[in-house]
Structure formats: C-alpha cells, structure tokens
Design an enzyme around this catalytic site. Structure first.
Site, PDB file in Angstrom:
ATOM      1  N   SER A  30      22.660  61.835  65.179  1.00 33.66           N
ATOM      2  CA  SER A  30      22.887  63.279  65.093  1.00 33.66           C
ATOM      3  C   SER A  30      22.729  63.963  66.452  1.00 33.66           C
ATOM      4  CB  SER A  30      21.898  63.922  64.111  1.00 33.66           C
ATOM      5  OG  SER A  30      22.139  63.491  62.799  1.00 33.66           O
ATOM      6  N   HIS A  83      25.271  57.828  55.780  1.00 30.47           N
ATOM      7  CA  HIS A  83      23.908  57.676  55.287  1.00 30.47           C
ATOM      8  C   HIS A  83      23.920  57.438  53.781  1.00 30.47           C
ATOM      9  CE1 HIS A  83      23.905  60.277  58.842  1.00 30.47           C
ATOM     10  NE2 HIS A  83      22.694  59.829  59.119  1.00 30.47           N
ATOM     11  N   TYR A  85      22.126  58.974  51.685  1.00 27.60           N
ATOM     12  CA  TYR A  85      22.012  60.233  50.953  1.00 27.60           C
ATOM     13  C   TYR A  85      23.353  60.935  50.763  1.00 27.60           C
ATOM     14  CZ  TYR A  85      21.922  62.449  55.621  1.00 27.60           C
ATOM     15  OH  TYR A  85      22.216  62.856  56.902  1.00 27.60           O
ATOM     16  N   GLU A  86      24.386  60.478  51.467  1.00 29.03           N
ATOM     17  CA  GLU A  86      25.729  61.017  51.227  1.00 29.03           C
ATOM     18  C   GLU A  86      26.371  60.401  49.982  1.00 29.03           C
ATOM     19  OE1 GLU A  86      28.194  61.491  54.979  1.00 29.03           O
ATOM     20  OE2 GLU A  86      26.513  60.312  55.769  1.00 29.03           O
ATOM     21  N   ALA A 113      18.272  60.709  65.627  1.00 25.19           N
ATOM     22  CA  ALA A 113      17.395  61.867  65.714  1.00 25.19           C
ATOM     23  C   ALA A 113      16.287  61.671  64.689  1.00 25.19           C
ATOM     24  CB  ALA A 113      18.173  63.146  65.430  1.00 25.19           C
ATOM     25  N   SER A 212      18.039  56.880  58.773  1.00 28.46           N
ATOM     26  CA  SER A 212      19.102  55.958  59.183  1.00 28.46           C
ATOM     27  C   SER A 212      18.489  54.730  59.835  1.00 28.46           C
ATOM     28  CB  SER A 212      20.055  56.663  60.165  1.00 28.46           C
ATOM     29  OG  SER A 212      19.390  56.930  61.397  1.00 28.46           O
ATOM     30  N   ASN A 235      12.181  67.108  66.311  1.00 22.20           N
ATOM     31  CA  ASN A 235      11.281  68.083  65.679  1.00 22.20           C
ATOM     32  C   ASN A 235       9.990  67.382  65.305  1.00 22.20           C
ATOM     33  OD1 ASN A 235      13.382  67.045  63.492  1.00 22.20           O
ATOM     34  ND2 ASN A 235      11.421  67.361  62.460  1.00 22.20           N
ATOM     35  N   HIS A 247      18.141  71.386  60.077  1.00 22.16           N
ATOM     36  CA  HIS A 247      19.043  70.447  60.748  1.00 22.16           C
ATOM     37  C   HIS A 247      19.639  71.057  62.014  1.00 22.16           C
ATOM     38  CE1 HIS A 247      21.523  66.895  61.117  1.00 22.16           C
ATOM     39  NE2 HIS A 247      22.606  67.637  61.216  1.00 22.16           N
TER      40      HIS A 247
END
Length: 287
Positions: A30, A83, A85-86, A113, A212, A235, A247
């Site tokens: 990302s 991913h 989660y998609e 990320a 990921s 973060n 995000h």
C-alpha cells in the site's frame, strides 16, 4: 486445469510482451507502488490482461505487473497485491507471487504497510522482517499438493532468507537509511485490531501487524524462492496511536517515506541481483 497450467499460461502471455527473464521479484504494498516506475525498459501489464490473475480492489494498489531492469538487474514487480479480506481464497491471493517464481525469479523482496506494535516505533520507520506469525487461520497450501511446484510439507525454519537479510542491512548502510528489525504478524482484516488484540500480539512477540505478506512468503518458499521482506510502519497500532486508524493515513505516510524507501529498495535489489548472478556469495548463503 491445474495450478501449474494456469501459471504457465499467465507466464506465456508475459513472456510474449517482454524479452527480459527476471531473476528478482518485487511485491509493492500500500502506497509503495511508485518504485516500479523507476524500472528501465519497462513492460507494464494490468492484472486484468494476465490470465487467471486476481485484480486488486484496494486504493493504493495499482494492479499492474512490471517487467524491467533495476540498475541492470532483471526484475518482475507486482505493483499492488490482492488480500484475503477482498474475498479471495488464499491460493488465489498468492497467484501473483507464484507467477514471479514461474517467470524465473530466484529471490523475492516483499514490502507492505504495517501498524507498529512496538511502542518505540514512529510512523515512517522501516522494519526488516525477521520472521512472521501467520494468525489468519488460513494457509495457501491447503488442498492437494502439486509436486511440480514444491513439497507437501515445506520447511519454514528460514522463511526469511538470512543472506537476503544481510544484503538488506548492507543496502541500508550504503543508502544511509535507518532500518529496524522485527516480527510481522499477519491477520485477516479488513478491520484494524482492537487494543486488546494489540496487547496479545505484543505478548506473542510481534513488532508490526498487517494483512498481507505471510501467505506470499509461504507460497514462494514452497516453490524454492528465497525471500526478504520490509515493512513501512505507517501508523501506530490501536491503543498506541493518539487518533483513530485510517487507511488514508497509511497511504500518506507511505508517500512521505517514498524517497528513503525507493533508495533502499533499489540498492537492495541491486545487491540481491548481483549475488544471484555472481554465484559464489549466493550459493553460500542458502537458508
């Protein structure tokens, strides 16, 4: 059709577009996709034009495969990933990583990320991954094993190759970029973790957390590809961050880290490519 036949069909389409046979594969996470644009003699294929390749739906993942040269090193680069989660099954989520191996890559450098669970981390820090915790509850090797890709029970003692890690440290020193090292915890997502879950992860030894990388490394090691990975700490994790997780913050921090990240990755790729083509140092460092 078998997975091998799917990979071969996808690889044949790519080979018809570019004469370059890559030796190093790169996966850009990302907000980190800009590095691909530094490649010389590039050939760019949207994932939608590659047979059987799943397409990313997430902002910050361009969804393009690049073939080109990085300081003379033949590279295949995934500009973005998909991913779980998609809605992708694990074996589908790692198709791109497996394709890098099928194209000829002997080493893969993966980036992501991540949220920092180590209290001393600051947004923008870079962390070389020493090992991972697969806490997704899923594995891309579940199901019938295709022996033409790898063994039924691949060893993960050195999932993250020691020689590649040493080259990352050299690249950081040469680039004047400070890096940390730690353990990456892979979770399913897409929700961020609760403060209690972050406390659990810290207790388990995780220094960073993301959604990921772990499945890609498992699939690549299954195929005998040596791996290295780097997290951009975009973060601080829940309970450590002073504001709600977003995000957009992930993407913005990755963009702000772009110059340091690009310099480090370019040098790392060059060193890994030289080790592969030079032979001696590569043979001695197998993990």
């Amino acid at each position: 059709m078998s997975l091998i036949s799917h990979l071969d069909e996808a690889a044949s389409v790519i080979r018809a577009k570019s004469p370059i046979t890559p030796v190093v594969g790169v996966v850009l996470g990302s907000g980190l996709g800009a590095w691909a644009e530094s490649l010389a003699e590039p050939v760019v294929l949207p994932y939608s034009e590659i047979p059987f390749m799943p397409v990313s739906t997430i902002v910050g993942h361009a969804g393009k495969l690049w073939i080109g040269l990085a300081n003379g090193v033949p590279v295949a680069c995934l500009q973005g990933r998909v991913h779980l989660y998609e809605g992708h099954a694990p074996e589908r989520a790692v198709f791109g990583a497996r394709l890098l191996a099928r194209l000829g890559c002997r080493a893969a450098l993966l980036t992501n990320a991540a949220g920092g669970t180590r209290p001393t981390f600051q947004p923008g820090d870079l962390m070389l991954i020493r090992d991972h915790l697969n806490l997704t509850g899923q594995n891309p090797l579940v199901g019938p094993n295709e022996a033409g890709l790898g063994p039924r029970f691949p060893d993960m003692t050195h999932a993250y190759d020691r020689r590649i890690a040493a080259l990352a440290r050299e690249a950081a020193s040469d680039s004047g970029v400070s890096i940390h090292e730690g353990i990456y915890a892979g979770l399913l997502g897409p929700s961020y973790e609760t403060p209690a879950e972050i406390t659990m992860l810290r207790t388990l030894g995780a220094d960073a957390v993301g959604m990921s990388t772990v499945h890609e490394v498992i699939a690549l090691r299954h195929m005998g590809v040596r791996c290295g990975a780097m997290s951009c700490i975009t973060n601080l994790a829940a309970g450590l961050s002073p504001r709600p997780l977003d995000h957009k913050e992930v993407e913005e921090t990755a963009r702000q880290s772009r110059e340091r990240f690009t310099s480090l990755l370019s040098t790392w790729v060059q060193k890994v490519g030289a080790a592969i083509t030079g032979g001696g140092s590569w043979r001695g460092g197998a993990a």
